[in-house]
Design an enzyme around this catalytic site. Sequence first.
Site, PDB file in Angstrom:
ATOM      1  N   LYS A   1       0.839  -1.133  -0.001  1.00  0.00           N
ATOM      2  CA  LYS A   1       0.026   0.109  -0.105  1.00  0.00           C
ATOM      3  C   LYS A   1       0.760   1.397   0.084  1.00  0.00           C
ATOM      4  CE  LYS A   1      -4.257  -1.597   0.467  1.00  0.00           C
ATOM      5  NZ  LYS A   1      -4.041  -2.954   0.917  1.00  0.00           N
TER       6      LYS A   1
ATOM      7  N   GLU B   1      -9.829   5.802   2.970  1.00  0.00           N
ATOM      8  CA  GLU B   1     -10.529   4.755   3.524  1.00  0.00           C
ATOM      9  C   GLU B   1      -9.562   3.613   4.093  1.00  0.00           C
ATOM     10  OE1 GLU B   1     -10.123   5.140   0.420  1.00  0.00           O
ATOM     11  OE2 GLU B   1      -9.301   2.904  -0.008  1.00  0.00           O
TER      12      GLU B   1
ATOM     13  N   SER C   1       1.795  -9.914  -0.856  1.00  0.00           N
ATOM     14  CA  SER C   1       1.526  -8.548  -0.612  1.00  0.00           C
ATOM     15  C   SER C   1       1.701  -7.640   0.681  1.00  0.00           C
ATOM     16  CB  SER C   1      -0.015  -8.299  -1.199  1.00  0.00           C
ATOM     17  OG  SER C   1      -1.009  -9.007  -0.439  1.00  0.00           O
TER      18      SER C   1
HETATM   19  C1  LIG Z   1      -5.246  -4.134   0.975  1.00  0.00           C
HETATM   20  C2  LIG Z   1      -4.429  -5.396   0.867  1.00  0.00           C
HETATM   21  C3  LIG Z   1      -4.587  -6.158  -0.112  1.00  0.00           C
HETATM   22  C4  LIG Z   1      -5.952  -5.897  -1.053  1.00  0.00           C
HETATM   23  O1  LIG Z   1      -5.840  -4.843  -1.808  1.00  0.00           O
HETATM   24  P1  LIG Z   1      -5.492  -4.914  -3.423  1.00  0.00           P
HETATM   25  O2  LIG Z   1      -5.880  -3.392  -3.750  1.00  0.00           O
HETATM   26  O3  LIG Z   1      -6.272  -5.726  -4.036  1.00  0.00           O
HETATM   27  O4  LIG Z   1      -4.024  -5.270  -3.332  1.00  0.00           O
HETATM   28  C5  LIG Z   1      -4.037  -7.604  -0.153  1.00  0.00           C
HETATM   29  N1  LIG Z   1      -2.928  -7.723   0.299  1.00  0.00           N
HETATM   30  C6  LIG Z   1      -2.750  -6.745   1.479  1.00  0.00           C
HETATM   31  C7  LIG Z   1      -1.297  -7.143   2.359  1.00  0.00           C
HETATM   32  C8  LIG Z   1      -3.348  -5.689   1.693  1.00  0.00           C
HETATM   33  O5  LIG Z   1      -3.009  -4.803   2.721  1.00  0.00           O
END
Ligand SMILES: *Cc1c(COP(=O)(O)O)cnc(C)c1O
Length: 396
Positions: free
Chosen positions: A90, A112, A377
């Site tokens: 993020k 948000e 992620s």
């Molecule tokens: C917010 C988040 C997601 C999902 O959001 P995307 O916009 O689909 O990437 C996935 N993994 C993590 C660790 C997140 O914080």
Amino acid sequence: MSSSTVHSGPWFGDFGGSFAPETLMASLLELEEAWKGIGQTPEFKEELSDLLCNYAGRATPLTHARRMSEELGCELWLKREDLLHTGAHKLNNALGQALLAKKMGKTRILAETGAGQHGVATATVCALLGLECVIYMGEVDAARQKPNALRMELLGARLEVVKHGQKTLKDAINEAMRAWVSDPEAHYLLGSALGPHPFPALVAGFQQVIGEEALEQIQRQAGGLPDTVVACVGGGSNAIGIFRAFVQEDAVELIGVEAGGEGIETGNHAARFSGGEPGILHGCRTWLLQDEGGQILPTHSVSAGLDYPAVGPEHAELQALNRARYAWCTDREALEAFDTLSRLEGIIPALESSHALGWVRSHRDSLSGKRVLVNLSGRGDKDLASVFAQRDGGET
Ligand SMILES: *Cc1c(COP(=O)(O)O)cnc(C)c1O
């Protein structure tokens, strides 16, 4: 090599657009102009790149998960966005948008958050750049992601807890957009590649650094392209961030993994492509979960970051073009993958990322011998309470 088919919106095939109230149009246009103007200058790009490198910790590593590869019978590589400052991808987008907002003369940021990672990333960049920060978060999410709610306050943000609707991400976005309508002087720092133009393309642009690095790293470290790239899909920003670099490599299969919750047949999930249809939500035309009367359906996922009824429009186009495939992973499969990666690799993944890993584990037979690149992620520290509550048989 890739990167020339990069979309700038407003349309992604039949998807996307800008279905916003008149009062937001001026703000959206102002943002689009800044993005296409200031945002493309070498000075802006250099400043952002310096922050990404020297503040956020890019490039993130690419790790060969050897023990898990051995268990699964494939060659598993992890793009380590969990190692980025604040613990998820993020921050790439938050830094980009906040820097742009600052150059636009904005002094206040609205955002948000679902799992809280975007709220934390936004509060972080606001502290860094000296901007006022207000974060909208559903009451359910604020409870299940308490550490992140506390981090935001510590970083100086004002947390507005949203107590209506399902009290999760959709309701937080509604509230943040409403706040923006009455406060057009603020910048709305949207956290995923969704919403009205220019957000889907703007956010994807700030996240594509993930794929650009991963493409170079996997060729250097593994000696070639991956057979399959897998990423979890909430709104779709980490997935589009890694997919974009591989879209032109026809031999590379792209898999987006949605939240299968308790199973598609139960209706308790957030798998838009498997259980939904095209419609309009939060300013764009895309796949979403709605009933016959057009009412948005409630969603369920053990992971707050995937618990959202719509999906970014660029994914809707990739699916229509058959260039990416969208699958799902249940809560249970994700929780098992969470444990497996922790024990075999010493990496505690976010529950969101665990969905990508869970899909790989469940499809090990068809992935046998293949080189698989998973976008990890984020890290799972924020999820410990949810995971242990599940083990005790409780609710998340
Ligand atoms: C917010 C988040 C997601 C999902 O959001 P995307 O916009 O689909 O990437 C996935 N993994 C993590 C660790 C997140 O914080």
